[in-house]
Design a protein around this motif. Sequence first.
Motif, short mmCIF file in Angstrom:
data_model
loop_
_atom_site.label_atom_id
_atom_site.label_comp_id
_atom_site.label_asym_id
_atom_site.label_seq_id
_atom_site.Cartn_x
_atom_site.Cartn_y
_atom_site.Cartn_z
N GLY A 22 0.82 -1.21 0.00
CA GLY A 22 0.00 0.00 0.00
C GLY A 22 0.85 1.26 0.00
N SER A 23 0.21 2.40 0.22
CA SER A 23 0.91 3.69 0.18
C SER A 23 2.02 3.78 1.22
CB SER A 23 -0.09 4.83 0.37
OG SER A 23 -0.74 4.69 1.62
N ASN A 24 1.86 3.11 2.35
CA ASN A 24 2.91 3.05 3.37
C ASN A 24 3.49 1.65 3.39
OD1 ASN A 24 2.28 5.66 4.11
ND2 ASN A 24 0.89 5.02 5.73
N SER A 25 4.21 1.27 2.36
CA SER A 25 4.76 -0.08 2.23
C SER A 25 5.38 -0.53 3.55
CB SER A 25 5.80 -0.11 1.12
OG SER A 25 6.26 -1.42 0.93
N VAL A 26 4.84 -1.60 4.11
CA VAL A 26 5.24 -2.07 5.43
C VAL A 26 5.63 -3.54 5.35
CG1 VAL A 26 4.42 -2.48 7.79
CG2 VAL A 26 3.65 -0.47 6.56
N THR A 27 6.75 -3.89 6.00
CA THR A 27 7.15 -5.29 6.14
C THR A 27 7.01 -5.67 7.61
OG1 THR A 27 8.71 -5.11 4.32
CG2 THR A 27 9.03 -6.94 5.84
N THR A 28 6.33 -6.76 7.88
CA THR A 28 6.05 -7.20 9.24
C THR A 28 6.55 -8.64 9.44
OG1 THR A 28 4.05 -5.86 9.23
CG2 THR A 28 4.24 -7.51 10.97
N PHE A 29 7.19 -8.88 10.57
CA PHE A 29 7.57 -10.23 10.97
C PHE A 29 6.60 -10.67 12.05
CE2 PHE A 29 11.35 -8.23 9.31
CZ PHE A 29 11.81 -9.19 8.41
N SER A 30 6.13 -11.91 11.95
CA SER A 30 5.09 -12.39 12.87
C SER A 30 5.36 -13.81 13.32
CB SER A 30 3.72 -12.36 12.17
OG SER A 30 3.40 -11.09 11.71
N LEU A 31 4.75 -14.16 14.46
CA LEU A 31 4.67 -15.54 14.90
C LEU A 31 3.37 -16.11 14.36
CD1 LEU A 31 5.75 -15.14 18.63
CD2 LEU A 31 7.14 -15.89 16.70
N VAL A 32 3.40 -17.37 13.93
CA VAL A 32 2.23 -18.00 13.33
C VAL A 32 1.99 -19.34 14.00
CG1 VAL A 32 1.26 -18.92 11.19
CG2 VAL A 32 2.73 -16.93 11.11
N GLY A 33 0.73 -19.63 14.29
CA GLY A 33 0.36 -20.93 14.83
C GLY A 33 -1.02 -21.30 14.34
N GLY A 34 -1.27 -22.58 14.19
CA GLY A 34 -2.59 -22.99 13.73
C GLY A 34 -2.65 -24.48 13.50
N ALA A 35 -3.58 -24.88 12.63
CA ALA A 35 -3.75 -26.31 12.35
C ALA A 35 -4.36 -26.50 10.97
CB ALA A 35 -4.64 -26.97 13.40
N ASP A 36 -3.98 -27.61 10.34
CA ASP A 36 -4.59 -28.08 9.10
C ASP A 36 -5.45 -29.28 9.46
OD1 ASP A 36 -3.03 -26.26 7.59
OD2 ASP A 36 -1.39 -27.70 7.48
N LEU A 37 -6.66 -29.35 8.93
CA LEU A 37 -7.55 -30.47 9.16
C LEU A 37 -7.85 -31.13 7.82
CD1 LEU A 37 -9.46 -32.16 10.98
CD2 LEU A 37 -11.22 -30.42 10.51
N ASP A 38 -7.38 -32.35 7.63
CA ASP A 38 -7.60 -33.06 6.38
C ASP A 38 -8.99 -33.69 6.40
OD1 ASP A 38 -5.08 -32.38 5.52
OD2 ASP A 38 -4.17 -34.21 6.28
N LEU A 39 -9.83 -33.27 5.46
CA LEU A 39 -11.17 -33.83 5.35
C LEU A 39 -11.19 -35.03 4.43
CD1 LEU A 39 -13.31 -30.58 5.10
CD2 LEU A 39 -12.83 -31.98 7.12
N SER A 40 -10.32 -35.02 3.42
CA SER A 40 -10.23 -36.13 2.46
C SER A 40 -8.85 -36.09 1.82
CB SER A 40 -11.32 -35.99 1.39
OG SER A 40 -11.03 -34.89 0.55
N ASP A 41 -8.64 -36.98 0.85
CA ASP A 41 -7.37 -36.99 0.14
C ASP A 41 -7.17 -35.74 -0.71
OD1 ASP A 41 -6.61 -39.40 1.19
OD2 ASP A 41 -7.28 -40.58 -0.55
#
Length: 156
Positions: free
Chosen positions: A107-126
């Motif tokens: 955007g107009s104020n080009s910003v780079t951010t470093f973050s911590l990420v956590g979560g989960a993937d749930l496989d419903l099928s192949d």
Amino acid sequence: MKRHIIALVTILSSMTTMGHISPASAQLVRQQNSVGPSILFGNGQTSIGVDSKFGISDNLSLRPFIYFPSNGTDFGTALTYDLPLVNTDSTLLITPFVGGSVDVNTGSNSVTTFSLVGGADLDLSDSLRLKASLIIPLSTDRGQTTGIAVGAGFRF
């Protein structure tokens, strides 16, 4: 003369050993890869985008993303440590993950951010996976806030 023979044997044995070593290669882990639509809730707005996952080993993944908020385009990638959990018949059900990401906003104020990420993937099928993640920026001095991304991924 004896030194020359020893040197020659050493060189030949090294060449033989090198012939048996296969070069390292970054191969994607099958069935861990996915790409699909996603929604990001954060920074006071809701953005749509595309989220993906590429397994680089049994426990490491690259997770490139792109979102389209009202103030430009957000894109980046996360490197995560994955902990695949399987049930008794060895089918993968859920994969919690944790890692770090870099996010660039164009955007107009080009910003780079470093973050911590956590979560989960749930496989419903192949072929289908649901995913959710929490993104916590390491710095909020430019207005970044914690975000939540949810989406689906088509596995390949």
